[in-house]
Design a protein around this motif. Structure first.
Motif, PDB file in Angstrom:
ATOM      1  N   GLU A 136      -9.766 -11.834  -5.729  1.00 19.48           N
ATOM      2  CA  GLU A 136      -9.685 -10.866  -6.825  1.00 19.48           C
ATOM      3  C   GLU A 136      -8.355 -10.124  -6.887  1.00 19.48           C
ATOM      4  N   TYR A 137      -7.393 -10.565  -6.102  1.00 18.98           N
ATOM      5  CA  TYR A 137      -6.053  -9.977  -6.128  1.00 18.98           C
ATOM      6  C   TYR A 137      -5.140 -10.953  -6.863  1.00 18.98           C
ATOM      7  N   TYR A 138      -4.475 -10.492  -7.892  1.00 15.26           N
ATOM      8  CA  TYR A 138      -3.522 -11.318  -8.614  1.00 15.26           C
ATOM      9  C   TYR A 138      -2.130 -10.800  -8.308  1.00 15.26           C
ATOM     10  N   GLY A 139      -1.350 -11.597  -7.633  1.00 11.27           N
ATOM     11  CA  GLY A 139      -0.002 -11.188  -7.267  1.00 11.27           C
ATOM     12  C   GLY A 139       0.694 -12.308  -6.520  1.00 11.27           C
ATOM     13  N   TYR A 140       1.732 -11.988  -5.805  1.00 12.17           N
ATOM     14  CA  TYR A 140       2.496 -12.986  -5.064  1.00 12.17           C
ATOM     15  C   TYR A 140       1.971 -13.060  -3.637  1.00 12.17           C
TER      16      TYR A 140
END
Length: 168
Positions: free
Chosen positions: A101-105
């Motif tokens: 559920e984490y959207y990032g790099y």
């Protein structure tokens, strides 16, 4: 004073020996069971990718600025040189990932296995937090256990990495 000169000369000679055959900087080269593994960063390659070369031929590339070749690898000594058999490669892709559920790099990892006639690359694995670093690795003959600082654990076996449950 002569002792210091001898030490200095020996260290310079050893450095030259280490980089012999390596086109780039010393830290980007590893001697493997199958030959010389070299990392070519995006800045050097001139394209959008970082590359891994084995004996001068590309074997892996990823859309990232650079890859980190983990020092906690599996290998053996032959003729006073360390030969790498298995090694973990970490990189942060230019493309964001959706993870837990984490959207990032995310910090992505793969295992490069040089124990057979051709290199084998595992599937990509990501720590639970997405950006934790490897705390320790236990290499065994049959498999390996990889543990990250955030407590996430993985098992490598036969070219495949799988997440271990918290109670394993």
């Amino acid at each position: 004073m002569n002792f210091i000169k001898v030490i200095l000369f020996a260290s310079l000679g050893f450095h030259g020996f280490c980089v012999a055959g390596c086109k780039y900087e010393e830290s980007s080269c590893y001697l493997t069971n199958l030959g010389l593994l070299e990392q070519q960063e995006k800045m050097i390659s001139g394209d959008e990718y970082s590359h891994l070369m084995l004996n001068g031929k590309e074997i892996f590339k990823t859309k990232s600025a650079y890859m980190v070749l983990n020092d906690d690898n599996m290998g053996y000594f032959k003729n006073k040189q360390y030969v790498t058999i298995k090694l973990i490669i970490s990189f942060v892709s230019f493309e964001p990932c959706l993870h837990n559920e984490y959207y990032g790099y995310c910090n992505k990892n793969i295992i490069a296995d040089f124990s057979d006639k051709k290199p084998v690359f595992s599937n990509i694995f990501i720590s639970d937090s997405g950006n934790s670093v490897i705390n320790w690795v236990s290499w065994g003959k049959k498999n390996a256990i990889i543990v990250f600082e955030d407590g996430s654990r993985f098992k490598y076996e036969n070219g495949r990495v799988e997440r271990l449950k918290k109670d394993q």
